[in-house]
Design an enzyme around this catalytic site. Structure first.
Site, mmCIF file in Angstrom:
data_model
loop_
_atom_site.group_PDB
_atom_site.id
_atom_site.type_symbol
_atom_site.label_atom_id
_atom_site.label_comp_id
_atom_site.label_asym_id
_atom_site.label_seq_id
_atom_site.Cartn_x
_atom_site.Cartn_y
_atom_site.Cartn_z
ATOM 1 N N ASP A 20 64.513 56.383 29.790
ATOM 2 C CA ASP A 20 65.203 56.539 31.065
ATOM 3 C C ASP A 20 66.439 55.633 31.016
ATOM 4 O O ASP A 20 67.456 56.010 30.440
ATOM 5 C CB ASP A 20 64.180 56.153 32.140
ATOM 6 N N GLY A 39 66.663 53.042 29.162
ATOM 7 C CA GLY A 39 66.754 52.576 27.781
ATOM 8 C C GLY A 39 66.360 51.116 27.621
ATOM 9 O O GLY A 39 66.265 50.609 26.503
ATOM 10 N N ASN A 40 66.102 50.443 28.744
ATOM 11 C CA ASN A 40 65.792 49.007 28.678
ATOM 12 C C ASN A 40 64.522 48.712 27.878
ATOM 13 O O ASN A 40 64.492 47.786 27.074
ATOM 14 C CB ASN A 40 65.655 48.423 30.088
ATOM 15 N N LYS A 58 65.873 61.304 29.504
ATOM 16 C CA LYS A 58 66.759 61.588 30.650
ATOM 17 C C LYS A 58 68.098 60.931 30.362
ATOM 18 O O LYS A 58 68.344 59.804 30.778
ATOM 19 C CB LYS A 58 66.184 60.964 31.927
ATOM 20 N N ARG A 65 48.599 61.864 35.361
ATOM 21 C CA ARG A 65 48.752 61.634 33.915
ATOM 22 C C ARG A 65 48.005 62.695 33.121
ATOM 23 O O ARG A 65 48.376 63.029 32.002
ATOM 24 C CB ARG A 65 48.184 60.260 33.524
HETATM 25 P P1 IMP Z 1 63.283 52.687 30.751
HETATM 26 O O1 IMP Z 1 63.837 53.591 29.690
HETATM 27 O O2 IMP Z 1 63.163 51.251 30.338
HETATM 28 O O3 IMP Z 1 64.024 52.828 32.068
HETATM 29 O O4 IMP Z 1 61.801 52.993 31.113
HETATM 30 C C1 IMP Z 1 61.156 54.145 30.928
HETATM 31 C C2 IMP Z 1 59.839 54.037 31.701
HETATM 32 O O5 IMP Z 1 60.052 54.378 33.077
HETATM 33 C C3 IMP Z 1 58.846 55.024 31.176
HETATM 34 O O6 IMP Z 1 57.996 54.457 30.207
HETATM 35 C C4 IMP Z 1 58.089 55.434 32.421
HETATM 36 O O7 IMP Z 1 56.993 54.566 32.614
HETATM 37 C C5 IMP Z 1 59.053 55.232 33.553
HETATM 38 N N1 IMP Z 1 59.661 56.504 33.986
HETATM 39 C C6 IMP Z 1 60.977 56.841 33.912
HETATM 40 N N2 IMP Z 1 61.212 58.064 34.391
HETATM 41 C C7 IMP Z 1 60.005 58.550 34.788
HETATM 42 C C8 IMP Z 1 59.580 59.811 35.371
HETATM 43 O O8 IMP Z 1 60.342 60.751 35.639
HETATM 44 N N3 IMP Z 1 58.243 59.920 35.617
HETATM 45 C C9 IMP Z 1 57.346 58.936 35.352
HETATM 46 N N4 IMP Z 1 57.695 57.756 34.806
HETATM 47 C C10 IMP Z 1 59.024 57.557 34.539
#
Ligand code: IMP
Ligand code: MG
Length: 174
Positions: free
Chosen positions: A101, A103-104, A129, A163
């Site tokens: 999402d 990327g963090n 995404k 889930r």
């Molecule tokens: P990021 O890339 O660090 O922002 O984190 C990604 C995490 O955010 C994933 O492992 C999910 O737990 C959560 N996440 C992001 N988008 C979604 C979604 O559309 N549905 C459910 N969880 C999401």
């Protein structure tokens, strides 16, 4: 009654794509050992199925993280809630996530395993995404790029529910 969920990626498509990624990983590592780091809880379903589609000698371990990036600040501060049991030193690590999402999370973990002296670090996510990216992360394996909508199923949750759905769906919160 419950939330309405529209199917975005049907079960057969998810399964077929996971088999393709497994075949790609098997070809890329060509018989070398791989070490799957599956990120709990979301990637558990994808990770276990992916592992069955890899023909190289495979080790699996699990890790849990939490991110405060989206809620409290834009710093993307990622915390380890459960660390691995095994050492990654000199291993071909493949980090397996449900979705990338901001990327963090993957950016943090990639640096972590490099610091722990992995032989290589590859990044794999079932879903991407791209519109939501805050940090630039080079992905090695992506299942599907999806629009900026909240999705559930195949390990992904909304408030810890859904889930277990065997497809990826968009939840319309009621
Ligand atoms: P990021 O890339 O660090 O922002 O984190 C990604 C995490 O955010 C994933 O492992 C999910 O737990 C959560 N996440 C992001 N988008 C979604 C979604 O559309 N549905 C459910 N969880 C999401
Ligand atoms: Mg997650």
């Amino acid at each position: 009654m419950g939330d309405k969920i529209n199917v975005l990626i049907p079960e057969e498509d998810v399964k077929r794509r996971i088999a393709e990624i497994g075949a790609q990983i098997s070809a890329d590592f060509d018989g070398q050992e791989v070490f799957l780091v599956v990120i709990l809880k979301g990637a558990a379903f994808f990770g276990c199925e992916l592992a069955r589609c890899i023909t190289c000698p495979t080790t699996i371990d699990f890790m849990a993280t939490s991110s405060y990036g989206s809620e409290t600040s834009s710093s993307g501060d990622v915390k380890i809630k459960k660390d691995l049991d095994l050492s990654v030193e000199n291993k071909n690590v493949i980090i397996v996530e449900d979705i990338i999402d901001s990327g963090n999370t993957l950016s943090f973990l990639s640096e972590l395993f490099s610091n722990r002296k992995a032989k290589s670090v590859s990044l794999c996510a079932l879903l991407d995404k791209p519109d939501r990216r805050e940090v630039d992360v080079k992905m090695d394996y992506i299942g599907f790029s999806i629009p900026n909508e909240f999705v559930v199923g195949y390990g992904l949750d909304y408030a810890q529910k859904y889930r277990n759905l065997p497809y990826v769906g968009v939840v319309k919160i009621s």
